[in-house]
Structures are given as structure tokens and as C-alpha cells.
Design a protein around this motif. Structure first.
Motif, mmCIF file in Angstrom:
data_model
loop_
_atom_site.group_PDB
_atom_site.id
_atom_site.type_symbol
_atom_site.label_atom_id
_atom_site.label_comp_id
_atom_site.label_asym_id
_atom_site.label_seq_id
_atom_site.Cartn_x
_atom_site.Cartn_y
_atom_site.Cartn_z
ATOM 1 N N TYR A 1 0.879 -1.175 0.000
ATOM 2 C CA TYR A 1 0.000 0.000 0.000
ATOM 3 C C TYR A 1 0.914 1.221 0.000
ATOM 4 O O TYR A 1 1.830 1.333 0.814
ATOM 5 C CB TYR A 1 -0.890 0.030 1.236
ATOM 6 C CG TYR A 1 -1.717 -1.219 1.466
ATOM 7 C CD1 TYR A 1 -2.290 -1.919 0.403
ATOM 8 C CD2 TYR A 1 -1.924 -1.698 2.758
ATOM 9 C CE1 TYR A 1 -3.050 -3.052 0.626
ATOM 10 C CE2 TYR A 1 -2.688 -2.839 2.990
ATOM 11 C CZ TYR A 1 -3.251 -3.508 1.921
ATOM 12 O OH TYR A 1 -3.998 -4.637 2.149
ATOM 13 N N ASP A 2 0.621 2.151 -0.881
ATOM 14 C CA ASP A 2 1.457 3.345 -1.067
ATOM 15 C C ASP A 2 1.700 4.081 0.246
ATOM 16 O O ASP A 2 2.819 4.456 0.577
ATOM 17 C CB ASP A 2 0.728 4.254 -2.076
ATOM 18 C CG ASP A 2 1.380 5.601 -2.275
ATOM 19 O OD1 ASP A 2 2.616 5.648 -2.345
ATOM 20 O OD2 ASP A 2 0.651 6.595 -2.378
ATOM 21 N N ALA A 3 0.624 4.315 1.017
ATOM 22 C CA ALA A 3 0.740 5.219 2.161
ATOM 23 C C ALA A 3 -0.425 4.941 3.097
ATOM 24 O O ALA A 3 -0.738 3.788 3.371
ATOM 25 C CB ALA A 3 0.729 6.656 1.635
ATOM 26 N N GLY A 4 -1.108 6.027 3.567
ATOM 27 C CA GLY A 4 -2.328 5.844 4.339
ATOM 28 C C GLY A 4 -3.452 5.387 3.414
ATOM 29 O O GLY A 4 -4.478 4.908 3.857
ATOM 30 N N ASP A 5 -3.254 5.553 2.108
ATOM 31 C CA ASP A 5 -4.205 4.989 1.141
ATOM 32 C C ASP A 5 -3.653 3.654 0.646
ATOM 33 O O ASP A 5 -2.645 3.164 1.145
ATOM 34 C CB ASP A 5 -4.521 5.979 0.011
ATOM 35 C CG ASP A 5 -3.282 6.491 -0.722
ATOM 36 O OD1 ASP A 5 -2.158 6.070 -0.372
ATOM 37 O OD2 ASP A 5 -3.434 7.314 -1.647
ATOM 38 N N PHE A 6 -4.321 3.046 -0.344
ATOM 39 C CA PHE A 6 -4.040 1.633 -0.632
ATOM 40 C C PHE A 6 -3.487 1.390 -2.029
ATOM 41 O O PHE A 6 -3.351 0.249 -2.433
ATOM 42 C CB PHE A 6 -5.331 0.821 -0.483
ATOM 43 C CG PHE A 6 -5.922 0.837 0.903
ATOM 44 C CD1 PHE A 6 -5.523 -0.089 1.854
ATOM 45 C CD2 PHE A 6 -6.879 1.764 1.249
ATOM 46 C CE1 PHE A 6 -6.069 -0.101 3.130
ATOM 47 C CE2 PHE A 6 -7.433 1.769 2.529
ATOM 48 C CZ PHE A 6 -7.027 0.835 3.478
ATOM 49 N N ASP A 7 -3.215 2.451 -2.814
ATOM 50 C CA ASP A 7 -2.836 2.211 -4.199
ATOM 51 C C ASP A 7 -1.446 1.599 -4.324
ATOM 52 O O ASP A 7 -0.583 1.750 -3.458
ATOM 53 C CB ASP A 7 -2.911 3.514 -5.020
ATOM 54 C CG ASP A 7 -2.158 4.673 -4.378
ATOM 55 O OD1 ASP A 7 -2.306 4.861 -3.160
ATOM 56 O OD2 ASP A 7 -1.404 5.363 -5.083
ATOM 57 N N ILE A 8 -1.265 0.920 -5.462
ATOM 58 C CA ILE A 8 0.058 0.440 -5.857
ATOM 59 C C ILE A 8 0.656 1.541 -6.717
ATOM 60 O O ILE A 8 0.298 1.707 -7.881
ATOM 61 C CB ILE A 8 -0.067 -0.846 -6.711
ATOM 62 C CG1 ILE A 8 -0.606 -1.999 -5.873
ATOM 63 C CG2 ILE A 8 1.252 -1.198 -7.378
ATOM 64 C CD1 ILE A 8 0.395 -2.735 -5.037
#
Ligand SMILES: [Ca+2]
Ligand SMILES: [Ca+2]
Ligand SMILES: [Ca+2]
Length: 851
Positions: A456-463
Motif C-alpha cells: 500500500y502506497d501510504a495511508g491509502d491503498f494504491d500500488i
């Protein structure tokens, strides 16, 4: 006048607040509101307004600053709760977003006004901001001017409110929930308690959406009458009643909103409030002793920075006390403080206790201020990186089930990755698809093979591919430089299960390198090149908090099925993520740099993968040199600068293969790289053993020039590191610079000093402006316990995560909120920072162990 005097006593004297404790709060505050209403005009005769327009461009008096559009909305992410009219109240930014908004409790992506210009009239001390909502052709000004004990705030317009905005547009101010949790309020004669947890009444609007109803409504609102540091009073001078809302019913990052609807059919001053905020007389912010919460190695310099209110006089000395076994303290060292000068809004002194080298537990004492205990010991850096590898990284692993003892952090997520993004499509998280797919797939067709590896990139979940390749390269550096064989985690790519604190006989670092590499390679295998990334298609999924495995149904989207139908393998529910696939040469280079590096680390551990990585990297290098570069660029998802990324690929391929074609390319690229030396220095030095003496000489010249810049930057603040001022705080740059300095120190110890490396970590561990908290959760005596992970709604943390740090708000306010996780620019963990932190701690440990 007698009444007036009393009011002044109440608002300006802490002493009288103590005296007035005999009164009930209600009685007392009612007096206040009556006084406010009753003595309003009489007040003006008292003399000059309390607040003055500071040269820095905001209204100020001791204990209170009122900012008016010193900060604006975020260019990329809209409302970041740092904009419009704001209050810094007794040192804490408690109020923001004073502006005209189009709903009671706007969320991050709801409409925001466009800033046109700001006028500051020094003669009258008035600030006027011109704003507009172009969609509705609505133009207005916000005006603020000091008046009596506070400010008059107003909304002015030359045109009646457009019909569409009647009942929608209102003048509002937002109050920080954590500053007002469980405190009382008074609205005219009614009282209440500001809720710890949202639970106020909701209604359905005409469109069927849930909207909050006001908690209370009236003419005069007093927030936190019981709290001298937080008491704020707003009285309507013109326009509609005040309404108090709780924004958290709709979004966990919502604030308490005070609002007056704008009236229909009126022009001129259509809304006006008189706002006062109590100030404690002669208020002084307590000194903050800034130092490393982790402690110090005996052989490094030990300098605490003492941050002082600008009205505070520095004390001549400070003391280092040693903690004894029975809890008592012994003075180990007393020394003079040295004045540093002013930076941002504070004055600074330094306390150097480097001469203390004895192992033990210490505190620093300055006047009546004493720090948390910290250690001086030779082993402090040995384990400081463990939580990041043991906890933070496993928890961030996508496409895996992750369990820690009894707790499941998340299930196996995003197994339905991913749909081809539609063409000419711009996405809210800085992704975009160009006019072509550059893949064999049609828009919204499923691309098989992408549901593997990555974090997960950060506090969000994107690649985010750029993040993934940065992490892989950094972890490879840690592996090759420090031989980290720590094994505390079971990671099984077949069962897709991860267990924390359960060794499986395999080095965790290699397993994480493998996990990132699997995603990078999968992209090339699926579509023939690196892709920008994989991200939720809609805000409804993007705002997901909690277990990522419940964000989608993990079944591949099948448009032939009804939206609630599933055949057990596919489903008609459109919830799959989108793969953004437009070709970018810089991104392709960045990706193969990581593949080339990973192939070295994975050799002997997973030979099949190692070979596939290197083969792919060489092939892509050749392909990219056979055509003009693809330069599709958008946001921060299409790779870095072309030269930097090609240089990266060339260096990693050269180190892996020793093939002279990459050496020649590095030599021919040198003039470009030299111009951008600071950001490429670490790589430039790593390439030295594979190139000739002429190259080494050129690097040395560049290092000398860099050293000059470093010395200049070190003078800008008392911390000796470069602190950025952008919308995202600068821990990433500080760690990056320390790593660069490490590489340069190792190659040119006579030019670059070791302390330039240690200072970066000291900063991260607490020696930074605004507070002294360690920015690494669970590392250091006092560290980030409330951060912007995907568990932020729980006001919690992920051990080993590193936050962006102290955000410098305009014009001069360093902020890192410790009781409010939702400001991403201050508190959001980012996975590449985790990787570079592991490297830096090991580097410092290595340097100090060898001395
Ligand atoms: Ca992201
Ligand atoms: Ca392991
Ligand atoms: Ca799905």
C-alpha cells in the motif's frame, strides 16, 4: 462601565477565571454573552483593538493569531484543513477553513472557492480576500479587521446570491475536534457538550443523501467556556443565525463546523460575525527542549535545541541529569546555553552536552522544563529500525493476509486487480491515462496477472509504481551494505499468508525485496512495460478505512452480470481497481533499475525470479534506446526526471552486469548529472568502483561544490538540516539528504563530516521545530501514537511507520499534530520512507560501531 470592566477581567486574567470558578459555568458564561451583546458599541471607546496586523501578514496578540488566507486549499488534494481564516490559539492551530462553503460539513473533495487575490490595507489593518465559485458565477470577498477584543469577519458581495446557492452557501469556520473533545458550549441560553464521538442527528436531503442537522442554533456561541486556552465566542452581527455541526458524521476527518447561511436577494455585507478568543495575560509558550527521543551514541555530538516563545528570555544554563536506580537524579553536566537566533516564529538556544559519554539514562533540564528520559549508550541504533521491518512493512503488504498474534491486520486484498483504465482519464490521486492504453486491453477490460506483490502506497491503498521501485532499490541497498538477516516474519507467497513475530528461516529483508519485485515484474509481464500504478476507480472506494480486503469483493468484474450478481468467480459489482498504463520512459527506467538491483539480492534465494528480473531489465534498456522517449507525464505517478531515471538504471545495470555499454552511457550523461548532483550524488558515488579515475575526479569536484551548499543550508535553521516548506512536510528530504551525506562521507570523509549524517536522524527522532516527538511510531521514548495509517479512524499507529513530520504553515508556524491523525501532510506514513529509514539507521549504526 462596571460591567465592561468585569468582562475585561474575565477575558484577560487567568487569576479572575480562578476567582470565578465559584460561579457555575452557565451563570458565568451567560454573563459573558449578555455583556457581549450589551456592551458592544461601548467597547470601542476602550481604545485600540487588541489584535494588530503583524509584519508577517496576520493579526496577532500574545496567545492569539488570526490568519486570513495565509494558507490556501491544497493544489492536488483540495481541502486539507489548512486554509481561509484560521486561529492559532495559545500556540495551537484550533480553527481553520473560515470561508464560504456550499454544504454544512464539506468533505475533502466538495467544492472550494477559487482564490482571486488578497489585499492587505495596513492603514486600517483590514485584510480583504477576493474569491469566487466560477461554476455558479458567484463572486464575493471575505473581510477581516481587528475590532475591540477580537475581529470582525464578514462576507461581502455586489450580486445577490445565485438561486442555486440559496440554502446551500454559508459562511463557516471549522473547529478542531481534538481541541474541543468533551468540552462544553453555550448557544445563547442553551448549553451542551461537544461530543467525543459523532452522534448528532442526521436527515435525508432531496437527493436521498444523509446530511447533518445542526447540534444547536442561535446568535452567540461560546466554545469551551471552561477552558481559558480554548474559549472562543462568536456573535452574529449581521445575517442568519449560527448553526453548529459535527462533520465527523459524514467523514472521520470532519471538524466541528460553525455556520451562518447566506441570505437570498441581498448585496453588500451579507454576513458578519464578531469573534473573540480568550487570551491568558502575559501568556508564554512553554520552552520545548528538542533532542533525540532515541538517545545518543557516546561518540556522537549531543546538542539539544531549545525552542522559546519570542517573548521568553533565554536562561543562561541547562543541565543534564542522570537517572539513578532509586528514581533520583544526579547532575551529570551543567553548561551554558548558546543563543542561536530566531527561526520561523520562535527564538532558539542550544545546549551542547557532547562531553557526556557515560552509558546511562538521562533527562535534560532547562528552567522548570524537563524532558522524557533518554539513553546514552553504544547500542541505541542497533534495534531502532526493527519495528519498521517487523511490523510496518508486513502490515503494508498488498495481496496478502497479514496476522499479528491474535490480530488480523487485513485479509488478502485486491485479488480482483485490475481493470484497464479508460483513456483520456484523469484520476483524483494524481494518476492519469493518456489517449491510448498502450496495452492489448480495452478500457475496463480485466488485465490478468497484476494481483501479486507490492505494498500500500501510504495511508491509502494504491500500488504506486514509483514508490514500489524506490522501496525495492532502497531495501537492496540495505541488504548489500549491512547484511541484514533478521527473521521475525513468516511470508508465504503460495498461501499468501504473513505472520508477524513468527520466524520462517528466511531473511525478512529478502522476502520484502521479493514482494516488491513480484509486482514490478508482473507489470512488465502483463502489458510489456512498467505501469503508473493501480488505484481505486471511485472516491467511494478510495475513502475506505479499515481492512483493504473488504474494499473490493476480490472477484473480477464481469459487466455481463447484474450489479449484485456473482457466478462465484466473477461478479457484476464494479469495484475493481484501475491500472493506469500509459507508457513513460522515465518510469520504465526507474522500474528496471529496481529489477536490476533486485536480481543481485535475489540471486541464490530465488534464482528464477533473479534471472527473470535481469533479463527484463536488459531488454527494456535496449528497447528504450531504440526509440524516442515516451514522455507522458502526470502528477507524481509517471516517474521522475528522464535523466535521473536513466542514470539510475545505468548505474544498477552496470553494478549488476559490469557491461561497459552502461559505463559509457554514465560517462556521456555526466554533464547532465553534475547539474543535478545533489539528487544523484548517492548513485554517482556508488558507480565509482566500476568507472575510471577520471570519473572519480569529476565526482570529487562535484562533492566539493555540494559541501559548500550544505554549509549554507545548515545556517538557515538551528537544526543544521534542510527543511522544506511545501504542502507535505520534509522528513523524506531529510532522510534522503542524510543518506546522500553517508555515501559522500564514506567516499570522501575529508570533505563530508559524519555529523551531517547523524543530524538527519536526530531530527527524525525529535530534534525538530514545533515539538520534540519522534516521528517514527514506537521508536524513542515519546513517539507518534496517532498517525495517518489506514487505521487512522482509531487514532492509532503502526509501529515503525515514519510520518512526514513538521509541516511549516505560512507564514511561520511549524505543526505536527499529536492528537489528530488526519492531516496527511504531517502524519501520513509513506512506504518508501520506511525503506530509506531502515537504511539510514543501519548506516549510522555502522559508522558509530566502527569508530
Ligand atoms: Ca496514493
Ligand atoms: Ca522471514
Ligand atoms: Ca471486484
Amino acid at each position: 462601565m462596571l460591567l465592561l470592566k468585569k468582562y475585561l477581567i474575565i477575558t484577560h486574567s487567568l487569576q479572575s477565571i480562578v476567582t470565578y470558578e465559584n460561579f457555575s459555568f452557565l451563570h458565568w458564561a451567560l454573563c459573558c454573552s449578555i455583556l457581549l451583546a450589551g456592551t458592544f458599541t461601548g467597547h470601542a471607546q476602550v481604545g485600540k483593538p487588541l489584535l494588530k496586523l503583524d509584519t508577517a501578514g496576520y493579526f496577532t496578540t500574545r496567545g492569539l493569531d488570526v490568519l486570513v488566507y495565509n494558507n490556501g486549499y491544497n493544489e492536488s488534494f483540495n481541502d486539507s484543513k489548512i486554509s481561509g481564516i484560521e486561529l492559532i490559539h495559545h500556540g495551537v492551530r484550533t480553527v481553520t477553513n473560515g470561508d464560504v462553503r456550499l454544504s454544512p460539513t464539506p468533505e475533502q473533495w466538495d467544492p472550494i472557492p477559487q482564490f482571486v487575490k488578497k489585499e492587505v490595507d495596513k492603514a486600517t489593518g483590514t485584510v480583504k480576500v477576493y474569491l469566487s465559485y466560477p461554476t455558479y458565477k458567484f463572486e464575493f470577498t471575505l473581510e477581516a479587521k481587528p475590532y475591540q477584543e477580537g475581529v470582525l469577519l464578514s462576507v461581502n458581495t455586489n450580486q445577490p446570491l445565485p438561486q442555486q446557492l440559496v440554502g446551500q452557501a454559508g459562511f463557516s469556520l471549522e473547529f478542531l475536534p481534538s481541541a474541543y473533545f468533551s468540552k462544553t458550549y453555550l448557544m445563547d441560553k442553551a448549553s451542551g457538550v461537544l461530543p467525543l464521538y459523532p452522534g448528532s442527528n442526521m436527515m435525508l436531503d432531496k437527493a436521498g443523501n444523509a446530511q447533518p442537522l445542526p447540534i444547536t442554533q442561535g446568535k452567540t456561541l461560546i466554545m469551551a467556556p471552561e477552558d481559558a486556552e480554548r474559549r472562543v465566542t462568536i456573535t452574529v452581527k449581521q445575517g442568519a443565525d449560527l448553526q453548529l455541526y459535527d462533520g465527523r458524521n459524514k467523514a472521520q476527518n470532519g471538524w466541528f463546523v460553525v455556520r451562518s447561511l447566506l441570505p437570498a436577494g441581498k448585496t453588500g455585507k451579507i454576513a458578519a460575525w464578531y469573534l473573540t478568543a480568550n487570551v491568558i495575560p502575559q501568556w508564554l509558550r512553554q520552552p520545548v527542549i528538542e533532542y533525540s527521543q532515541l538517545g545518543y551514541h557516546p561518540n556522537q555530538q549531543k546538542v539539544a535545541v531549545i525552542e522559546l516563545d519570542k517573548n521568553d528570555a533565554p536562561l543562561p544554563t541547562a543541565r543534564l541529569l542522570k537517572l539513578n536506580a532509586n528514581g533520583s537524579f544526579t547532575t551529570q553536566y551543567q553548561g551554558a546555553t548558546s543563543r542561536w537566533g530566531s527561526y520561523l516564529r520562535y527564538n532558539y538556544a542550544k545546549f551542547n552536552f557532547s562531553q557526556v559519554k557515560e552509558n546511562g539514562i538521562y533527562v535534560i533540564e532547562y528552567g522548570k522544563t524537563r524532558t522524557q528520559p533518554f539513553r546514552i549508550a553504544a547500542d541505541i541504533y542497533q534495534t531502532a529500525w526493527n519495528p519498521t521491518l517487523d511490523v510496518y512493512f508486513p502490515v503494508a503488504m498488498d495481496h496478502m493476509y497479514v496476522k499479528e498474534a491474535y490480530r488480523v491486520w487485513h485479509g488478502n486484498s485486491h485479488m480482483d486487480d485490475a481493470l484497464q483504465a479508460p483513456v483520456n482519464h484523469e484520476h483524483f490521486d494524481l494518476y492519469a491515462q493518456g489517449p491510448e492504453t498502450h496495452t492489448p486491453y480495452k478500457p475496463l477490460q480485466h488485465i490478468p496477472g497484476l494481483n501479486v506483490g507490492g505494498w500500500y502506497d501510504a495511508g491509502d491503498f494504491d500500488i504506486r509504481t514509483q514508490t514500489i521501485y524506490a522501496v525495492v532499490m532502497s531495501l537492496v541497498q540495505s541488504w548489500e551494505s549491512f547484511n541484514i538477516k533478521r527473521d521475525e516474519t513468516s511470508i508465504n507467497q503460495n498461501t499468501k499468508h504473513v505472520y508477524l513475530h513468527v520466524p520462517d528461516g528466511k531473511p525478512d529483508l529478502l522476502q520484502q525485496i521479493e514482494h516488491g519485485t513480484l509486482q514490478l515484474l508482473a507489470q512488465h509481464q502483463a502489458v510489456g512495460h512498467a505501469i503508473n500504478g493501480i488505484v481505486e476507480s471511485r472516491l467511494t472506494e478510495y475513502t475506505h478505512l479499515g481492512d483493504a480486503s473488504t474494499k473490493t469483493d476480490n472477484l473480477v468484474y464481469n459487466p455481463k452480470l447484474d450489479s449484485l450478481q456473482s457466478d462465484g468467480f466473477t461478479s457484476g459489482t464494479y469495484d475493481d481497481r484501475l491500472a493506469f498504463t500509459t507508457k513513460s520512459t522515465p518510469l520504465n527506467y526507474g522500474s528496471i533499475a529496481a529489477l536490476a538491483a533486485a536480481s543481485r539480492a535475489l540471486r541464490g534465494y530465488n534464482d528464477t525470479l533473479a534471472t527473470a528480473c535481469l533479463t527484463r531489465a536488459r531488454k527494456v534498456w535496449a528497447d528504450e534506446h531504440s526509440h524516442a522517449p515516451d514522455l507522458f507525464s502526470h502528477g507524481n505517478t509517471t516517474g521522475g526526471q528522464l535523466d535521473d531515471e536513466e542514470f539510475r538504471a545505468a548505474v544498477e545495470l552496470l553494478i549488476t552486469t559490469k557491461d561497459q555499454q552502461y559505463a559509457s552511457r554514465i560517462n556521456s550523461m555526466w554533464p547532465v548529472i553534475e547539474k543535478r548532483f545533489a539528487r544523484n550524488a548517492e548513485l554517482a558515488v556508488r558507480a565509482m568502483p566500476y568507472l575510471d579515475a577520471g570519473y572519480a575526479k569529476k565526482v570529487e569536484t562535484a562533492v566539493k561544490a555540494y559541501k559548500g551548499q550544505l554549509t549554507e543550508l545548515a545556517k538557515q535553521n538551528p537544526y543544521g538540516v534542510f527543511i522544506t516548506r511545501a504542502g507535505w512536510a520534509g522528513n523524506g528530504q531529510i532522510i534522503g539528504a542524510a543518506i546522500t551525506n553517508y555515501a559522500l562521507h564514506k567516499a570522501f570523509p575529508q570533505i563530508i563530516d559524519a555529523e551531517t549524517v547523524y543530524q538527519g536522524l536526530n531530527y527524525i527522532f525529535g530534534c525538530h521545530p514545533g515539538s520534540n516527538i519522534s516521528f517514527v511510531s514506537a521508536v524513542g521514548t515519546l513517539s507518534k501514537e496517532v498517525a495517518y495509517g489506514n487505521n487512522r479512524a482509531d487514532f492509532s499507529f503502526i509501529a515503525g511507520g515514519i510520518v512526514p513530520g513538521a509541516l511549516i504553515l505560512n507564514p511561520n508556524f511549524p505543526e505536527n499534530k499529536e492528537d489528530w491523525p488526519f492531516l496527511w501532510g504531517e502524519n501520513e506514513y509513506v512506504v518508501n520512507l520506511g525503506a530509506s529509514y531502515i537504511y539510514l539507521v543501519n548506516a549510522v549504526n555502522d559508522m558509530l560501531s566502527k569508530k
